[in-house]
Design an enzyme around this catalytic site. Sequence first.
Site, PDB file in Angstrom:
ATOM      1  N   ASN A 124     -17.216  11.735  41.961  1.00  0.00           N
ATOM      2  CA  ASN A 124     -16.639  13.072  41.830  1.00  0.00           C
ATOM      3  C   ASN A 124     -16.695  13.790  43.176  1.00  0.00           C
ATOM      4  OD1 ASN A 124     -19.471  13.131  41.433  1.00  0.00           O
ATOM      5  ND2 ASN A 124     -19.389  15.072  40.348  1.00  0.00           N
ATOM      6  N   ILE A 125     -15.631  14.529  43.447  1.00  0.00           N
ATOM      7  CA  ILE A 125     -15.498  15.243  44.721  1.00  0.00           C
ATOM      8  C   ILE A 125     -15.165  16.692  44.409  1.00  0.00           C
ATOM      9  CG2 ILE A 125     -14.273  15.353  46.921  1.00  0.00           C
ATOM     10  CD1 ILE A 125     -13.677  12.318  46.562  1.00  0.00           C
ATOM     11  N   GLU A 155     -13.636   9.080  37.842  1.00  0.00           N
ATOM     12  CA  GLU A 155     -12.701   8.121  37.251  1.00  0.00           C
ATOM     13  C   GLU A 155     -11.327   8.207  37.901  1.00  0.00           C
ATOM     14  OE1 GLU A 155     -14.646  10.364  35.860  1.00  0.00           O
ATOM     15  OE2 GLU A 155     -15.050   9.950  33.753  1.00  0.00           O
ATOM     16  N   CYS A 173     -14.099  12.823  30.713  1.00  0.00           N
ATOM     17  CA  CYS A 173     -13.458  14.047  30.233  1.00  0.00           C
ATOM     18  C   CYS A 173     -12.038  13.744  29.752  1.00  0.00           C
ATOM     19  CB  CYS A 173     -13.451  15.109  31.330  1.00  0.00           C
ATOM     20  SG  CYS A 173     -12.194  14.873  32.593  1.00  0.00           S
ATOM     21  N   CYS A 177      -9.425  12.847  32.398  1.00  0.00           N
ATOM     22  CA  CYS A 177      -9.514  11.464  32.911  1.00  0.00           C
ATOM     23  C   CYS A 177      -9.022  10.466  31.882  1.00  0.00           C
ATOM     24  CB  CYS A 177     -10.947  11.148  33.341  1.00  0.00           C
ATOM     25  SG  CYS A 177     -11.376  11.995  34.876  1.00  0.00           S
TER      26      CYS A 177
HETATM   27  N1  THU Z   1     -17.095  14.755  36.127  1.00  0.00           N
HETATM   28  C1  THU Z   1     -16.617  13.507  36.427  1.00  0.00           C
HETATM   29  O1  THU Z   1     -16.633  13.075  37.573  1.00  0.00           O
HETATM   30  N2  THU Z   1     -16.129  12.767  35.404  1.00  0.00           N
HETATM   31  C2  THU Z   1     -16.063  13.159  34.104  1.00  0.00           C
HETATM   32  O2  THU Z   1     -15.480  12.461  33.275  1.00  0.00           O
HETATM   33  C3  THU Z   1     -16.692  14.408  33.700  1.00  0.00           C
HETATM   34  C4  THU Z   1     -17.107  15.321  34.795  1.00  0.00           C
HETATM   35  C5  THU Z   1     -17.612  15.597  37.222  1.00  0.00           C
HETATM   36  C6  THU Z   1     -16.753  16.776  37.550  1.00  0.00           C
HETATM   37  C7  THU Z   1     -17.743  17.713  38.179  1.00  0.00           C
HETATM   38  O3  THU Z   1     -17.851  17.399  39.545  1.00  0.00           O
HETATM   39  C8  THU Z   1     -19.061  17.366  37.504  1.00  0.00           C
HETATM   40  O4  THU Z   1     -18.868  16.124  36.860  1.00  0.00           O
HETATM   41  C9  THU Z   1     -19.507  18.395  36.472  1.00  0.00           C
HETATM   42  O5  THU Z   1     -18.494  18.656  35.576  1.00  0.00           O
END
Ligand code: THU
Length: 130
Positions: free
Chosen positions: A42-43, A55, A90, A93
């Site tokens: 995640n970025i 994802e 989520c 994604c």
């Molecule tokens: N996040 C993801 O990378 N993937 C997901 O499926 C759910 C949430 C990240 C987004 C954000 O940077 C952090 O988790 C908190 O929501």
Amino acid sequence: MTNTELFDAAVRAAAYSRSKYSHFRVGAALLAADGRIFTGCNIENASYSLTVCAERTAIFKALSEGVSEFRAIAIAGSSDSDFSKPCVPCGACLQVLSEYCRGDLIIVLSNGFFRLDDLLPMRFSDSSMR
Ligand code: THU
């Protein structure tokens, strides 16, 4: 490539997470049909809504390199070093994955594995617009 090996690759990918706002590190490891693995994390962004999930980072990397057949994706998330709690992808994604992966894509989480169709039984698609 076992599910455990793919999950371990997702945990390693989480090390690169840019999550200074949520402090929740997420890693993803996408297994392509040719055996290659595309990882992502995640970025986050100060303009929060511009954040990209792990994802989507992984699948966009793969698609942008011409890879379009996928078997499985593992996802690992944690706010510390314990990745045992499942990090369920989520809805955004799942929608993106459903656009470019088959319904039988395996989604590997810390508590087991699921099919994309199980986690997203209905979706908006090109056929919704016809
Ligand atoms: N996040 C993801 O990378 N993937 C997901 O499926 C759910 C949430 C990240 C987004 C954000 O940077 C952090 O988790 C908190 O929501």
